[in-house]
Write a protein that holds these residues in place. Structure first.
Motif, short mmCIF file in Angstrom:
data_model
loop_
_atom_site.label_atom_id
_atom_site.label_comp_id
_atom_site.label_asym_id
_atom_site.label_seq_id
_atom_site.Cartn_x
_atom_site.Cartn_y
_atom_site.Cartn_z
N CYS A 150 -91.24 81.14 -73.94
CA CYS A 150 -91.16 82.78 -74.54
C CYS A 150 -92.50 83.10 -74.77
O CYS A 150 -92.93 84.19 -74.21
CB CYS A 150 -90.21 82.91 -75.63
N ASN A 170 -85.61 90.60 -71.76
CA ASN A 170 -85.77 89.36 -71.82
C ASN A 170 -85.13 88.63 -73.18
O ASN A 170 -85.82 89.16 -74.10
CB ASN A 170 -87.31 89.28 -71.65
N THR A 209 -83.27 80.25 -74.27
CA THR A 209 -84.39 81.19 -74.10
C THR A 209 -85.68 80.39 -73.40
O THR A 209 -85.90 79.02 -73.59
CB THR A 209 -84.91 81.47 -75.52
N PRO A 210 -86.23 81.16 -72.73
CA PRO A 210 -86.17 82.58 -72.34
C PRO A 210 -85.05 82.72 -71.35
O PRO A 210 -84.73 81.63 -70.40
CB PRO A 210 -87.51 82.94 -71.79
N CYS A 256 -89.82 79.33 -79.05
CA CYS A 256 -89.67 78.66 -77.97
C CYS A 256 -91.15 79.04 -77.24
O CYS A 256 -91.63 80.12 -76.90
CB CYS A 256 -88.86 79.97 -76.99
N SER A 315 -84.99 89.60 -79.36
CA SER A 315 -85.04 88.15 -80.25
C SER A 315 -83.79 87.59 -80.53
O SER A 315 -82.70 88.39 -80.72
CB SER A 315 -85.99 88.53 -81.46
N GLU A 373 -88.51 80.52 -67.70
CA GLU A 373 -89.65 81.60 -67.51
C GLU A 373 -89.23 82.11 -65.89
O GLU A 373 -88.90 81.55 -65.20
CB GLU A 373 -90.85 80.92 -67.46
N ALA A 383 -87.56 93.23 -74.82
CA ALA A 383 -87.58 91.77 -75.27
C ALA A 383 -86.71 91.70 -76.51
O ALA A 383 -86.97 92.44 -77.84
CB ALA A 383 -89.12 91.27 -75.59
N TRP A 391 -85.59 86.03 -75.85
CA TRP A 391 -86.51 85.27 -76.26
C TRP A 391 -86.41 84.82 -77.85
O TRP A 391 -85.55 85.38 -78.66
CB TRP A 391 -88.10 85.77 -76.40
#
Length: 166
Positions: free
Chosen positions: A66, A57, A130-131, A63, A90, A149, A88, A59
């Motif tokens: 996110c 993911n 993002t995401p 966001c 970044s 999402e 996750a 993110w």
């Protein structure tokens, strides 16, 4: 003779368009890039052959979508436990101190990675928004990807199919 040439050209265009449509619709989402990451449990995970499902993911702290989906991602990780990995990542434009502060204030049960150079985003096809999420099957095939999402019903169903003993 000119008519024959234009017909052949038209046929070539139709064949190329059909091939493009076939590849786009039926070829799946491709293979995950050959990237190794360290998980929260300090294990090395190769995304191109992870041996278990992995949700990557991308993110950013700036966001709202996110940040809003993080608790839901944590619930998903808790539900599937060690049979599933969540990473996750970044974005490189997200200030490092801001990412570190977010991570310190939110101890979610998944792996955080800071993509300081943007190399991971580039390896996943140049992620910029993002995401953006990619669900990778144990064999390394990307079986779901979404800008925005994630659709939890779809992802949970795919995870249940890939982890049938849960």
């Amino acid at each position: 003779m000119n008519s024959l040439g234009s017909k052949l050209f038209s046929l070539l265009v139709v064949v190329l368009l059909a091939a493009l449509i076939y590849v786009t619709v039926f070829s799946g989402n491709g293979q995950a890039p050959d990237i190794q990451v360290k998980t929260a449990s300090n294990q090395t995970l190769n995304l191109s052959k992870p041996m278990k499902p992995v949700l990557v993911n991308f993110w950013a702290t700036t966001c709202p979508g996110c940040v809003a989906e993080m608790p839901h991602l944590a619930d998903m990780k808790k539900k599937f436990g060690d049979k599933f990995e969540l990473v996750a990542v970044s974005m490189d434009y997200d200030p490092e101190d801001q990412v570190k502060k977010f991570m310190a204030n939110h101890s979610y049960p998944f792996t955080y990675i800071m993509d300081k150079t943007g190399s991971m985003a580039k390896a996943f096809g140049g992620v910029m928004l993002t995401p953006t999420s990619f669900l990778i099957a144990p064999n390394g095939n990307i079986v779901y990807q979404k800008v925005g999402e994630i659709d939890y019903a779809i992802v949970n169903k795919k995870l249940a199919e890939m982890t049938p003993d849960l």
